[in-house]
Design a protein around this motif. Structure first.
Motif, PDB file in Angstrom:
ATOM      1  N   CYS A  77       0.832  -1.203   0.000  1.00  0.00           N
ATOM      2  CA  CYS A  77       0.000   0.000   0.000  1.00  0.00           C
ATOM      3  C   CYS A  77       0.867   1.252   0.000  1.00  0.00           C
ATOM      4  N   ALA A  78       0.452   2.273  -0.763  1.00  0.00           N
ATOM      5  CA  ALA A  78       1.210   3.520  -0.829  1.00  0.00           C
ATOM      6  C   ALA A  78       0.291   4.677  -1.195  1.00  0.00           C
ATOM      7  N   ARG A  84       4.472   4.384   2.526  1.00  0.00           N
ATOM      8  CA  ARG A  84       4.301   3.072   1.909  1.00  0.00           C
ATOM      9  C   ARG A  84       4.591   1.983   2.928  1.00  0.00           C
ATOM     10  N   ALA A  85       3.878   0.865   2.803  1.00  0.00           N
ATOM     11  CA  ALA A  85       4.119  -0.293   3.664  1.00  0.00           C
ATOM     12  C   ALA A  85       3.767  -1.564   2.903  1.00  0.00           C
ATOM     13  N   VAL A  86       4.499  -2.629   3.212  1.00  0.00           N
ATOM     14  CA  VAL A  86       4.241  -3.934   2.614  1.00  0.00           C
ATOM     15  C   VAL A  86       4.018  -4.923   3.755  1.00  0.00           C
ATOM     16  N   GLU A  87       2.918  -5.661   3.694  1.00  0.00           N
ATOM     17  CA  GLU A  87       2.589  -6.665   4.706  1.00  0.00           C
ATOM     18  C   GLU A  87       2.308  -7.986   3.992  1.00  0.00           C
ATOM     19  N   HIS A  88       2.331  -9.070   4.761  1.00  0.00           N
ATOM     20  CA  HIS A  88       2.030 -10.398   4.226  1.00  0.00           C
ATOM     21  C   HIS A  88       0.970 -11.049   5.102  1.00  0.00           C
ATOM     22  N   ALA A  89      -0.049 -11.599   4.463  1.00  0.00           N
ATOM     23  CA  ALA A  89      -1.108 -12.316   5.168  1.00  0.00           C
ATOM     24  C   ALA A  89      -0.955 -13.803   4.851  1.00  0.00           C
ATOM     25  N   GLU A  90      -0.720 -14.583   5.877  1.00  0.00           N
ATOM     26  CA  GLU A  90      -0.536 -16.024   5.698  1.00  0.00           C
ATOM     27  C   GLU A  90      -1.874 -16.715   5.436  1.00  0.00           C
TER      28      GLU A  90
END
Length: 150
Positions: A77-78, A84-90
């Motif tokens: 997301c930015a 800006r940030a980057v995340e991971h959903a397992e």
């Protein structure tokens, strides 16, 4: 078809009832995306969600349909001026579905669900925390280090 053949066919079809690939309408899932900065929700942030099955776009807060897959979903997301940030959903396999699938299909349903992604799901609400941007000063306006003389 002989009577034994009909019984075997009926038992096989009944056994595959625990397999999500055969019992669910699709391998898609709706997820809701929110972006937060300093404990406040930030609206109008563009997000790209991706996994091996594809790439999807949404403006947070918002909902988007993604394809299920056994590996993590990446959320990038930015927004200009926000950061800006980057995340991971397992992806998680539902324990109840796993037990039912293994018991009813002898493991065949598990293999099919793992391959198709139908037995996995991402969290329904995804929250991306965007760190606050540090203002960078223009080098032309920054004072030179040293002693000040008045």
């Amino acid at each position: 078809m002989s009577r034994i053949g009909k019984i075997v066919a009926a038992a096989t079809l009944a056994g595959l009832g625990g397999c999500a690939t055969l019992t669910e309408d699709s391998t898609d899932q709706i997820v809701e995306v929110h972006t937060v900065q300093e404990h406040r929700e930030i609206a109008g942030v563009g997000c790209t969600l991706s996994n091996a099955k594809g790439r999807w776009f949404v403006v947070a807060p918002g909902r988007v349909t993604v394809a299920r897959y056994p590996l993590a979903l990446t959320i990038d997301c930015a927004r200009e001026g926000v950061g800006r940030a980057v995340e991971h959903a397992e992806a998680r396999y539902d324990a109840h579905d796993l037990i039912t699938t293994v018991l009813t299909t002898g493991g065949l349903g598990y293999v099919m669900d793992t391959y198709s992604g139908a037995g996995f799901a991402y969290p329904p609400v995804l929250t991306v925390v965007i760190p606050k941007q540090v203002a960078v000063k223009d080098p032309a306006t920054v004072e030179a280090p040293g002693n000040r003389i008045f």
